[in-house]
Write an enzyme that holds these catalytic residues in place. Structure first.
Site, short mmCIF file in Angstrom:
data_model
loop_
_atom_site.label_atom_id
_atom_site.label_comp_id
_atom_site.label_asym_id
_atom_site.label_seq_id
_atom_site.Cartn_x
_atom_site.Cartn_y
_atom_site.Cartn_z
N GLU A 276 60.39 34.74 37.13
CA GLU A 276 61.38 35.69 37.59
C GLU A 276 62.76 35.02 37.62
O GLU A 276 62.96 34.04 38.33
CB GLU A 276 60.95 36.13 39.01
CG GLU A 276 62.00 36.85 39.79
CD GLU A 276 61.57 37.03 41.26
OE1 GLU A 276 60.41 36.68 41.62
OE2 GLU A 276 62.39 37.50 42.03
N ASP B 20 60.10 41.24 47.12
CA ASP B 20 60.69 41.47 45.80
C ASP B 20 59.88 40.78 44.72
O ASP B 20 59.63 41.35 43.66
CB ASP B 20 62.12 40.93 45.76
CG ASP B 20 63.11 41.97 46.25
OD1 ASP B 20 62.68 43.13 46.46
OD2 ASP B 20 64.29 41.61 46.42
#
Ligand code: 0RA
Length: 649
Positions: free
Chosen positions: A437, A519
């Site tokens: 990510e 997240d």
């Protein structure tokens, strides 16, 4: 071994039963041959094996209620109100039929030739197999006014079947405790896993009531945790349950059932506004992930019938290109359930039906029954044809986008995405790629990795939610194109536009590495959704992993230790004593390269989670729920769908 001999003498066993015992020994020696594996799946399989016998009783019309209880010690009790396993003398074996059923491999309902045995777990091995793999099992039979019982240790009877009083009940109760010397990975039952299978069974066999009770957990009202599954309308309600978070294109689920050439066929289907095709097929209550002849029969019947309708409607007249089979299935959720007397299962996971005769039976049944349905519901027919036309147009656009991805892939090395930091090793079996990510964490991972066999592909922020995107948008997406080209996977053949070609897969371990926060788990879920919808075989073949970065670093003086949970943190603090300092890692970016290597990437110390699908139909529902329009309970998701795997290295 000497103990065995004593047992024989005591019970006066015949030569045949010596063979039976050898069969039981074989199950203990090679359990995976019988139940698939000795991990979490195999452990749950034991329950399904016993429940399948009760389902058979129900299908034969003798049983209405089945109760599965997870006891405090993770033993399992199943109860049914069927006829009860026969207890009379089994002439050939010279012992009670109950003992034969429980201790002879493959006995099952063999001496009951008339029964139409249709259920049966993936491996269909019978309760004797469960007995062989249990450190203790007790069978209690309520039959003809009497209670009978027998107990076993690791498959061996502890005493001959005995009477234990009078009763007005009927049925069979089995309590077993899986053998800890065989199930060494885990002995803990998952409520969710059992619940989804029992729910599935209730939908597949309408009318039966299945209770699940978890005696390990009490609710606030003092009752044990549990659920009851019962479906009046079967597959029709199953579709409503599966598609709850999708937007339907029609008011009612299309459902029909019938029999063709002696094969019972049941179908339920609905079209929704999504672009995904969700077909779930079952043979004798077994989910056939790999499809097979019943599924191809369904596809043929559906295409044939809808094509005929569309042609006759005149709605296709202005269409500039051909309609393909795929177009008839975009936005379709369907369940096909057939019962086959002697199913032949093929394929890698033995979940592909091979019986050739089934294909034409299903195709004919679907054609006839769907034609009738559409004639009676012209509005639904029109809605479907409109959806098919839209799908054909979108496919046309997608084809172009896909050709671009493929062209890039064919260019091989020159065509690898610029963001990929590849490894030097060439053998895919030794190679890993981390999907990371964000560019900054990607940079840290690149510094920390062992470049010999670890590649890094950073992904920008949130990747596309494929659950809500049209297929051509998916193939146009930059990050998704990068994943395809980096992995060396191509998609689409002449016959099947969604078929995967994994022969050039460049890494056998594909690791999703995201922040350990909400997240991060959302992003991991988006990536998993992509793999589930577009590269499911990678999951099925065990290539997809989730990295688990630590949550805390606890330090005191020169001592430091990482923690992956609050409990672990607290226990480290208490061993370190006063003056411990806690650093909370909010994201991968807060670790330096060597910390990331030490905790998360080094095969010697890391723990990764292997992503597995234990119930494909339920997984489909969960992905559409998580990634659809409703605000999702994402927090639990990865916890529930990934299992710990201590990776080899
Ligand atoms: C063999 C024969 C019959 C029933 C069963 C087995 C049977 C097995 C199990 C396992 C769990 N519940 C079960 N219920 C029944 C036929 C019985 C008859 O003919 O009376």
């Amino acid at each position: 071994m000497s103990e065995n001999k004593e047992e024989f003498n005591k019970h006066n066993y015949s030569a045949d039963s010596i063979q039976a015992l050898e069969g039981m020994e074989h199950v203990r020696m090679r359990p995976s041959m019988y139940i698939g594996d000795v991990g979490t799946r195999g452990l749950h399989h034991l329950v399904y094996e016993v429940v399948d016998n009760s389902i058979d009783e129900a299908l034969a019309g003798h049983c209405d209620n089945i109760t599965v209880t997870i006891n405090e010690d993770n033993s399992i009790t199943t109860e049914d109100d069927g006829r009860g396993i026969p207890v009379g003398l089994h002439k050939k074996e010279g012992v009670s039929a109950l003992e034969v059923v429980m201790t002879k491999i493959g006995a099952g309902g063999k001496f009951d030739k008339d029964s139409y045995k249709v259920s049966g777990g993936l491996h269909g091995v019978g309760v004797s197999c469960v007995n062989a793999l249990s450190e203790h099992l007790k069978a209690t039979v309520f039959r003809e006014g009497k209670v009978y019982e027998q107990e076993y240790e690791r498959g061996k009877a502890m005493y001959p079947v005995r009477q234990a009083g009078d009763t007005d009940k009927r049925g069979t109760t089995v309590t077993f405790k899986p053998d800890s010397t065989i199930f060494t990975q885990t002995l803990e039952y998952s409520y969710d896993t059992l619940a989804s299978r029992l729910r599935e069974l209730a939908y597949l066999n309408k009318g039966i009531t299945v209770h699940l009770i978890d005696r390990r957990h009490k609710k606030d009202d003092g009752e044990f945790e549990g659920e009851t599954f019962h479906s009046k309308e079967g597959l029709k309600e199953f579709i409503t349950y599966l598609d709850a978070t999708r937007e339907p294109l029609m008011k009612n689920v299309i459902a029909f059932e019938g029999e063709k050439n002696g094969i019972p066929v049941e179908v339920a289907m609905i079209y929704n506004t999504s672009y995904a095709e969700n077909l779930h097929s079952y043979v004798n209550n077994i989910n056939t992930h790999e499809g097979g002849t019943h599924l191809s029969g369904f596809r043929r019947g559906l295409t044939h019938t809808l094509k005929k309708f569309a042609d006759g409607s005149g709605m296709l007249d202005k269409l500039k290109f051909d309609i393909s089979g795929d177009d008839f299935r975009e936005g379709l959720t369907a369940i096909i359930s057939v019962k086959v007397q002697e199913p032949q299962f093929e394929g890698q996971t033995k979940t592909k039906l091979g019986n050739r005769e089934v294909s034409s039976s299903v195709s004919q049944a679907v054609s006839e029954m769907l034609t009738d349905y559409l004639e009676e519901h012209p509005d639904d027919a029109k809605t479907i044809v409109q959806k098919v036309i839209l799908a054909a147009q979108a496919r046309h656009a997608a084809q172009k986008a896909r050709e671009m991805v493929q062209r890039k892939t064919v260019m091989s090395i020159g065509g690898l995405p610029g963001k990929l930091s590849d490894c030097s090793e060439q053998d895919p079996a030794k190679c890993e790629v981390f999907l990371v990510e964000g560019d900054s964490a990607g940079g840290t991972a690149k510094q920390g990795r062992d470049r010999a066999f670890q590649a890094i592909l950073p992904l920008r922020g949130k990747i596309l939610n494929v659950e809500k995107a049209m297929t051509h948008k998916v193939f146009e997406n930059e990050e998704i194109k990068n994943i395809f080209t980096a992995l060396g996977v191509t998609i689409g053949t002449e016959e099947d536009s969604k078929a995967l070609n994994l022969s050039k897969l460049r890494y056998h371990k594909i690791v999703i590495m995201c922040d350990a926060d909400i997240d991060g788990s959302h992003i991991a879920t988006l990536i998993l959704t992509f793999f589930f919808r577009y590269m499911k075989e990678l999951i099925e073949n065990g290539h997809i992993y989730i990295a688990t970065p630590p949550l805390y670093l606890v330090k005191k003086g020169a001592k430091k230790q990482y923690a992956w949970s609050d409990e672990e943190r607290d226990s480290i603090v208490s061993t370190f004593g006063d003056g411990s300092k806690i650093q909370r890692y909010k994201g991968l970016g807060e670790m330096n390269a060597s910390q990331l290597w030490d905790t998360t990437m080094n095969p010697e110390f890391r723990t990764m989670r292997l992503v597995q699908i234990d119930n494909g139909t339920e997984a489909d529902r969960i992905f559409s729920m998580l990634m659809g329009d409703e605000v999702p309970p994402r927090r639990d998701f990865i916890e529930r769908n990934a299992i710990y795997a201590n990776i080899d290295a």
